[in-house]
Structure formats: C-alpha cells, structure tokens
Design a protein around this motif. Structure first.
Motif, PDB file in Angstrom:
ATOM      1  N   HIS A 194      52.326  72.924   0.185  1.00  0.00           N
ATOM      2  CA  HIS A 194      53.692  72.772  -0.315  1.00  0.00           C
ATOM      3  C   HIS A 194      54.454  74.094  -0.234  1.00  0.00           C
ATOM      4  O   HIS A 194      55.637  74.123   0.143  1.00  0.00           O
ATOM      5  N   TYR A 197      55.347  74.581   3.280  1.00  0.00           N
ATOM      6  CA  TYR A 197      56.432  73.669   3.648  1.00  0.00           C
ATOM      7  C   TYR A 197      57.787  74.239   3.232  1.00  0.00           C
ATOM      8  O   TYR A 197      58.738  74.259   4.023  1.00  0.00           O
ATOM      9  N   GLN A 235      58.772  68.166  11.050  1.00  0.00           N
ATOM     10  CA  GLN A 235      58.185  68.560   9.772  1.00  0.00           C
ATOM     11  C   GLN A 235      58.624  67.622   8.649  1.00  0.00           C
ATOM     12  O   GLN A 235      57.802  67.141   7.856  1.00  0.00           O
ATOM     13  N   TYR A 239      56.338  64.926   6.518  1.00  0.00           N
ATOM     14  CA  TYR A 239      56.253  65.045   5.057  1.00  0.00           C
ATOM     15  C   TYR A 239      56.617  63.717   4.388  1.00  0.00           C
ATOM     16  O   TYR A 239      55.900  63.240   3.496  1.00  0.00           O
ATOM     17  N   SER A 243      53.962  61.278   2.424  1.00  0.00           N
ATOM     18  CA  SER A 243      54.228  61.011   1.002  1.00  0.00           C
ATOM     19  C   SER A 243      54.327  59.518   0.734  1.00  0.00           C
ATOM     20  O   SER A 243      53.773  59.003  -0.250  1.00  0.00           O
TER      21      SER A 243
END
Length: 249
Positions: A194, A197, A235, A239, A243
């Motif tokens: 995270h 990210y 990206q 993500y 999720s």
C-alpha cells in the motif's frame, strides 16, 4: 462537519497555489523560450553522456549484492548449525540487503540502457556503435548475474524458512511465495504494498507533469505522457480489480 470544511478549504487553496505556480512557470518559460530550450538540450545531452556511467554503477551494485549474498550464506550455515534466533535474524537481514542492492542494480541498468538507446538515436553516430554494443553486452550479463543471485538468495531464505515455496524462474513465483507466508507476513506485505502504491501514484503524477512541461519546449512528442498514463491506468485497474475480487471471496 467543521473538519470536512477545513479539508475542503485546504484542498481549494492548494489547487489555487498549484495553478498559480504553473501559470508563473508557464509565463516564465514562454518569456525565456530560447533559454529554457537551451537548458533542456543541455540536460538531455548530459543524461545521454552519463548513461554508460549508470551501467557501471549498476555493475558495482551487483558486486555488492553478491558480497552480501556470500555473507548471508555463511550466516545461514551458522544459524542452521547453532540454531540461535539472533543468527537467523542476522542471516535474513543480510540476505534482504543483497536482494535490495540487486533490485536497484536491475532498475538502474534498465534506465541507463534506455538513456543509451535514446542517445544513439539522437546524438551518437555509427562510430559509437561499439560502445553501445558493449553496453548491451554488460546489461544482459548483469541481468543474468542478478537473476542467479536472486535465485540463490531465495534458496537460502527457504533453508531458513522451510515453509516457504516458490522458484524465482517460475512466473508464478510471487503468488507461490505469498501463499506460503503466514498472516503476520501477509499483513506486512500488504502494508508495504500500500505504501508503494501511494508513492507510485505520486511519482506518476509528477512524471506526467514533467513530461507535459518538457513537451512545450523539447520535441519529445506525446509518447512519454501516453506511457506514463498507461502505467497509471494499469496500476489503478489492478488495484481496483484485486480489491473487488478479494471482497467477494
């Protein structure tokens, strides 16, 4: 409610300041167009010139990575023979340092190679081809050596942690490795991922702004912005998909 209002006001102020700074920079650039173009040309030439040095530094990092691996292997032998927790921790730390240096070496070598190739297209002549070929040979050698070191590192870590699974040369290595981690290790990986990210998001925005700014004065074309945008899209999509998939498991 007051907190939300303060956040909104702060956001508006920051956006106004950013737009003002952008306008000032744009006006200054337009007013000194020739100076800015000359500076950019010098910067580009400098980057092309130092590209071979980048590959040399990458080679140095590879050597240091191998040195750490050698130390880590010796500490692993000690840990397995004596069995003290401190020896296990010391072995894992030095192996992590070796992996870190190897990763930096790989990134730097790719970057330097890209700089060198772009320089060959824009500055170098046919007489510079031997230098480019040597750089390519060194680049591929560094790739092979770093891959070998990473594979050897994983083997040592698996000796310290027999529950770990995965082969560096296997495309499914990262998934196999993650599956073999316990809950605490997965939480640590998630926290680090995270943070990476968020840092990458900021770096992408900065890179896109720089690419757009440079394109006003230097004929780079739209490709740099498109490539950065593609990375940003990949990206974010990854993500969001991950999720969503994990939420419905």
């Amino acid at each position: 409610m007051k907190k939300d209002t303060k956040i909104l006001v702060r956001f508006i102020v920051l956006m106004a300041l950013a737009m003002t700074a952008g306008g000032i920079m744009g006006y200054a650039g337009a007013a000194n167009r020739r100076t800015v173009s000359d500076v950019l040309a010098i910067v580009m030439d400098t980057l092309i010139t130092i590209a071979p040095a980048g590959i040399a530094v990458s080679g140095l990092l590879t050597v240091l990575s191998f040195a750490d691996y050698t130390k880590g292997k010796a500490l692993t032998e000690k840990a397995l023979s004596i069995g003290e927790d401190a020896d296990y921790d010391a072995a894992e730390k030095i192996l992590e340092k070796s992996l870190e240096k190897g990763n930096y070496s790989l990134i730097l070598s790719y970057t330097a190679l890209g700089m060198l190739v772009s320089g060959f297209a824009g500055k170098y002549t046919a007489t510079d081809m031997p230098m480019v070929l040597v750089a390519l040979a060194v680049f591929f050698m560094l790739m092979l050596v770093n891959t070998f070191i990473q594979s050897a590192l994983v083997k040592q870590v698996k000796r310290l942690n027999p529950e770990k699974q995965g082969n560096v040369l296997d495309p499914k290595f990262h998934q196999d490795w993650l599956d073999s981690c316990d809950e605490a290790q997965r939480a640590l990986i998630g926290k680090a991922a995270h943070a990476a990210y968020r840092a990458t998001q900021k770096a992408i925005i900065a890179a896109m702004l720089v690419a757009m700014a440079v394109s006003f004065e230097y004929p780079v074309g739209p490709l740099p912005v498109v490539l950065v945008g593609a990375i940003w899209l990949a990206q974010t999509a990854t993500y969001v998909k991950t999720s969503r998939d994990e939420s419905f498991r």
